[in-house]
Write an enzyme that holds these catalytic residues in place. Structure first.
Site, mmCIF file in Angstrom:
data_model
loop_
_atom_site.group_PDB
_atom_site.id
_atom_site.type_symbol
_atom_site.label_atom_id
_atom_site.label_comp_id
_atom_site.label_asym_id
_atom_site.label_seq_id
_atom_site.Cartn_x
_atom_site.Cartn_y
_atom_site.Cartn_z
ATOM 1 N N GLU A 43 10.268 -71.516 8.035
ATOM 2 C CA GLU A 43 10.839 -72.357 6.971
ATOM 3 C C GLU A 43 10.197 -73.745 6.954
ATOM 4 O O GLU A 43 9.955 -74.318 5.898
ATOM 5 C CB GLU A 43 12.356 -72.500 7.141
ATOM 6 C CG GLU A 43 13.135 -71.191 7.057
ATOM 7 C CD GLU A 43 13.239 -70.624 5.642
ATOM 8 O OE1 GLU A 43 12.704 -71.239 4.697
ATOM 9 O OE2 GLU A 43 13.840 -69.542 5.489
ATOM 10 N N ASP B 254 8.296 -59.652 3.136
ATOM 11 C CA ASP B 254 7.684 -60.031 1.859
ATOM 12 C C ASP B 254 6.444 -60.926 1.909
ATOM 13 O O ASP B 254 5.348 -60.540 1.516
ATOM 14 C CB ASP B 254 8.742 -60.657 0.937
ATOM 15 C CG ASP B 254 9.665 -61.657 1.661
ATOM 16 O OD1 ASP B 254 9.368 -62.035 2.802
ATOM 17 O OD2 ASP B 254 10.685 -62.057 1.069
ATOM 18 N N GLU C 185 12.313 -65.441 -7.420
ATOM 19 C CA GLU C 185 11.281 -64.389 -7.430
ATOM 20 C C GLU C 185 11.101 -63.707 -8.785
ATOM 21 O O GLU C 185 9.983 -63.313 -9.137
ATOM 22 C CB GLU C 185 11.572 -63.342 -6.350
ATOM 23 C CG GLU C 185 11.498 -63.881 -4.929
ATOM 24 C CD GLU C 185 12.729 -64.679 -4.521
ATOM 25 O OE1 GLU C 185 13.778 -64.542 -5.188
ATOM 26 O OE2 GLU C 185 12.652 -65.458 -3.548
#
Ligand SMILES: *[C@@H]1O[C@H](CO)[C@@H](O)[C@H](O)[C@H]1NC(C)=O
Ligand SMILES: *[C@@H]1O[C@H](CO)[C@@H](O)[C@H](O)[C@H]1NC(C)=O
Length: 631
Positions: free
Chosen positions: A206, A344, A526
């Site tokens: 992150e 992902d 997304e």
């Protein structure tokens, strides 16, 4: 397209008139005067200033923020690194290749289309501005704004995730004063330590995608030196996550331990998710490019080598499982494969890093070429729908589980996440880069799948997680009501009894979906990301209308007094449920940026010149004529 655009925000009553119309009026002169006055006084206060090339003006009148650059309370450049490699792998040398064009060859746009598009762009920007004003007033310098309570929250190191994550959005939206203020505040962030509430540890992933990515992108756009200085501070800190016995990066970095001069550094994780270990690549490559410091490239190149080496020794050879043993550099134990959470962005970075390196490192192409056909084969599915003509245009992406017997086909779990919606843009972009038309088509169908999921929900917003009914074949797929009902009943686990009608009513599932496992919408980007990418690739106008529908629906159900909150139940369009008091930094960094960009001129952040990291931060791609290396 850098003509200054004077756009009226859509408001009631006033319609600009054509000249011919004016001539027909008898009191033409009077009218024109009144019209003129009216125009002057109703000049949009928020006319969209300029595409970002014209930010030269900003550079002229900027205050000297460099002077305010506060050194961190700890100099990470001097931090120990116990497991230094004998030599560094170097950035690939040579002239960047001329890669295939990604963007559609857009033609001149009609006036009416431009008007509609620009009005939508203003609406998106106004939403951003409303949020930003609250953040500035109520949560300045904090990681997140609580959009209902109207206060700041620490969630990502306490350094101001929303501040740093939003820098490039401010720039792209032409909010010059706000950008300058934000840069000044960013210059003062102390990355020397972490606030206690995180137990002394940060998430390496992150911190990389949001902070390092945000700083590098804002630097690429503005050339503001202090942002590079801050990127180096964060990069040096994060580099300590690679101080392990085999240089595989850690999932979490203990800040104080990383400063210890005694000992042997860290031990790499025996269980780290694929996204955690593999999606530091673009940020570290870009940092290496702008600093010319090879250690940053070396760090991620070693991870790529590991992926390359084990690609054929996983449970589904070619694909990478969710869980990875970084300690043994082994990926052969986990049987589950996904394109959603925890996997992902590592896949996403294969084609994108290839582009960022000017096509000079073949490993990224190989990783893509040998995984993509298996994603297609084992994870993508056409949903069974009452109208097969609709279903034919859609694809979803589920998860695959390897079965124990060698040679048996993996099992497909139809679960699709909102996170997985990036996959449309992923296949589209990679299909263009590697000249694979089939993959561009997959990208279009996967994007349609997400658009359909938005449209079909009662609120017009897609949920966090759903299941649909996979067709046995992508070519023929007649509706089977019996099968559908069976699946819905199975998925309800008897929670609402065994009467089908009651179950359907309680679940409130649109026909075609068999379960909505998480009905929330977390302000995620997304879907609009893929709609944006496919629009830039194909030029198809419908994408603009889909994007607008999505934006309006999200806005309608997420708006709070101070910003936008996560939607609790996307199937509940009636009760006006209050959103959750949570607004992650990606709402301003990604979601609103992609909404803004799709309604911007197509050369604003062209995909032929920029490549986005997984937090929607655009990095400059090398020009194929010459190596562009700054710094
Ligand atoms: C991996 O396996 C595939 C399919 O068997 C094969 O085509 C490919 O060449 C292999 N790659 C490597 C690097 O061995
Ligand atoms: C429809 O699904 C049911 C239940 O799985 C199955 O028994 C039946 O054969 C299916 N019908 C067709 C036409 O495939």
């Amino acid at each position: 397209m850098n003509k200054k655009l004077r756009i009226k925000p859509p408001r009631g009553g006033y319609q600009p008139m054509s000249r011919r119309h004016v001539r027909t009026l008898s009191y033409a002169f009077l009218f024109v005067s009144v019209f003129g006055l009216f125009y002057v006084f109703s000049r949009p206060t928020d006319s969209l200033a300029v595409p970002f090339e014209q930010h030269a003006a900003y550079m002229n009148d900027r205050r000297n923020v460099d002077n305010r650059f506060s050194k961190a309370s700890y100099d990470w450049r001097k931090a120990p690194f116990h497991n230094r490699p004998a030599s560094y792998k170097q950035l690939p040398k040579g002239k960047p290749k001329e890669l295939p064009k990604i963007q559609y060859d857009f033609q001149e746009e009609s006036r009416s289309r431009r008007k509609t598009r620009e009005a939508r762009r203003v609406a998106v920007r106004n939403e951003f501005k409303r949020n930003w004003a609250s953040y500035k007033k109520l949560a300045w310098g904090m990681d997140e704004l609580a959009p209902i309570a109207g206060r700041g929250i620490s969630s990502f190191g306490g350094w101001g995730a929303t501040l740093v994550d939003s820098l490039d959005t401010l720039w792209i939206m032409g909010l010059k004063d706000e950008f300058r203020e934000a840069v000044e505040a960013t210059a003062g962030i102390d990355f020397g330590g972490v606030v206690d509430e995180f137990g002394g540890a940060i998430s390496v992933f992150e911190t990389t995608i949001r902070y390092l990515g945000g700083l590098l992108s804002a630097y690429d756009l503005s050339n503001e030196k202090v942002l590079l200085d801050k990127a180096i501070q964060v990069g040096e800190m994060l580099y300590r996550a690679f101080d392990t016995q085999n240089n595989m990066p850690l999932d979490r970095l203990y800040i104080d331990v990383a400063k210890e001069t005694t000992g042997n550094g860290f031990t790499s994780d025996s269980n780290i998710c694929f996204a955690g270990i593999g999606s530091l690549t673009m940020e570290f490559v870009r940092l290496a490019q702008v600093t010319q410091d090879p250690k940053f490239y070396d760090a991620v190149a070693r991870v790529t080598e590991f992926f390359d080496r084990v690609q054929n020794s996983t449970r589904i050879p070619g694909l990478f499982p969710i869980w990875v043993n970084a300690f043994n550099q082994d990926m052969s134990f986990d049987r589950t494969f996904s394109m959603g959470a925890m996997s992902d962005s590592s896949y996403e970075y294969f084609p994108k890093t290839f582009a960022l390196l000017g096509g000079l490192e073949p490993a990224y192409e190989k990783l893509y070429r040998e995984s993509a056909p298996l994603i297609d084969k084992y994870m993508l599915y056409r949903p069974m729908l009452p109208d097969p003509k609709v279903g034919e245009e859609l694809l979803y992406c589920g998860e695959a589980t390897a079965v124990s017997t060698q040679g048996d086909k993996p099992l497909l779990n139809s679960e699709m996440q909102h996170l997985t919606c990036f996959i449309g843009g992923f296949f589209g972009l990679a299909g263009k880069l590697f000249e694979n038309k089939h993959h561009v088509d997959l990208g279009a169908k996967l994007t349609e799948g997400c658009i359909y999921a938005y449209k079909t929900m009662p609120t017009g917003v897609m949920p966090e997680v759903f299941n649909a009914l996979p067709c046995p074949s992508r070519t023929e797929c007649p509706w089977n009501q019996t099968l559908y009902e069976e699946k819905v009943m199975d998925n309800s686990y008897g929670k609402y009894g065994d009467d089908l009608e009651t179950v359907m009513k309680e679940l409130n599932i649109p026909v075609g979906f068999t379960a909505l496992r998480d009905k929330r919408y977390l302000l995620r980007p997304e879907a609009i990301e893929s709609v944006f990418v496919m629009y830039r690739i194909t030029g198809h106008e419908e994408y603009l209308d889909h994007a607008w529908d999505m934006f309006q629906a999200v806005k309608k159900y997420s708006t709070t007094a101070f910003g936008n909150g996560q939607i609790v139940d996307v199937t509940d369009a009636q009760s006006g449920v209050t959103p959750e008091d949570k607004m992650e930094s990606f709402w301003l960094a990604e979601t609103l940026k992609y909404f803004y960009l799709i309604f911007s001129p197509h050369d604003m952040i062209s995909l032929d010149e920029w490549v986005f990291n997984t937090e929607a931060h655009p990095f400059k791609r090398p020009k194929w004529e010459a190596l562009v290396v700054q710094g």
